[in-house]
Design a protein around this motif. Sequence first.
Motif, short mmCIF file in Angstrom:
data_model
loop_
_atom_site.label_atom_id
_atom_site.label_comp_id
_atom_site.label_asym_id
_atom_site.label_seq_id
_atom_site.Cartn_x
_atom_site.Cartn_y
_atom_site.Cartn_z
N TYR A 158 -5.20 -2.77 -0.83
CA TYR A 158 -4.20 -2.65 -1.91
C TYR A 158 -4.87 -2.69 -3.27
CZ TYR A 158 -0.33 -3.61 -5.04
OH TYR A 158 0.57 -3.54 -6.08
N ARG A 170 -11.60 9.54 -3.55
CA ARG A 170 -10.71 8.37 -3.59
C ARG A 170 -9.27 8.77 -3.26
NH1 ARG A 170 -11.51 4.96 -8.94
NH2 ARG A 170 -10.27 3.50 -7.68
N MET A 207 0.90 4.04 -3.11
CA MET A 207 0.57 5.45 -2.92
C MET A 207 1.70 6.33 -3.44
SD MET A 207 -1.67 7.60 -1.93
CE MET A 207 -1.70 9.37 -1.72
N ALA A 247 -7.20 7.20 -0.16
CA ALA A 247 -5.88 6.59 -0.35
C ALA A 247 -4.85 7.22 0.59
CB ALA A 247 -5.44 6.75 -1.80
N ASP A 274 -4.67 3.97 -8.97
CA ASP A 274 -3.46 4.27 -9.74
C ASP A 274 -3.72 4.07 -11.23
OD1 ASP A 274 -0.87 4.84 -10.47
OD2 ASP A 274 -0.09 2.87 -9.90
N GLU A 286 -5.48 5.93 4.06
CA GLU A 286 -5.01 4.55 4.19
C GLU A 286 -3.50 4.51 4.36
OE1 GLU A 286 -5.57 0.54 4.61
OE2 GLU A 286 -7.17 1.98 4.21
N VAL A 325 0.83 -1.20 0.00
CA VAL A 325 0.00 0.00 0.00
C VAL A 325 0.87 1.25 0.00
CG1 VAL A 325 -1.53 1.36 1.48
CG2 VAL A 325 -2.08 -1.01 0.99
N MET A 340 -6.21 0.69 -4.01
CA MET A 340 -5.13 1.62 -4.31
C MET A 340 -4.61 1.38 -5.72
SD MET A 340 -3.44 3.96 -2.30
CE MET A 340 -3.24 3.32 -0.65
#
Length: 229
Positions: free
Chosen positions: A201, A178, A140, A182, A208, A185, A136, A204
């Motif tokens: 994950y 979102r 990010m 993220a 992406d 998180e 994660v 995330m």
Amino acid sequence: MRGLGAGAALLPRTGEDPPVTIPRGPAREAAERELSKPMYHENDPSLLQRALNRFWEWVDDLFTAASGATPGGGFGLLVIVIAVLAVAAALWWRLGTPRRAPASSPALFDDRPRSAAEHRAAAEAHAAQGHWNQAVQERMRAIVRSLEERALLDPRPGRTADEAAAEASLTLPAHTARLRTAAQEFDDVTYGGRTATEAAYALMSDLDETLTHTKPTLTHSPLPQGAPK
């Protein structure tokens, strides 16, 4: 008279003679010496057992006093204890493990700059091993680095995840919620002591991928009146 007294002292005692008495102090000392002999203490409880007995006596006295002050006695006290435990469990389930907010949010990236592709590769490697926290974190970083590479964010050392999400929302307003999720998180895993999951994950990674194919919303400042268009 003197000779008669000396003779009386030599006469044998009979059962009618008064008993011999010992002073209280020497008698107590003699009793203590006698009772201190090991033969009288072979079955005595150990020091630990005596301490436990005192502790349970204290607990019993405490509950007795509490039940006496509670409506319904012991049953009422039991109901109150169960209710308190139920409320605590509900709060724990609803709020989760309390996390400590950092005094200041540390930077998102470390000292060594890496590309978005490198961060994605690291994230996938961690995910393949089930290391969801690291996966994660790297994903990010890949999101933010990708936005920097596309010039949607200016490369700035010391930027936090929350700052990156807020700034990216200006050009990607449809994904504001979102991006904030993220960033939260990332903070929860990195600084809040929480454990990431495979589902986190996956969300995330999807963000992406979505941002990579999303066109930014470019804003322009209004031109002054009379300026050429």
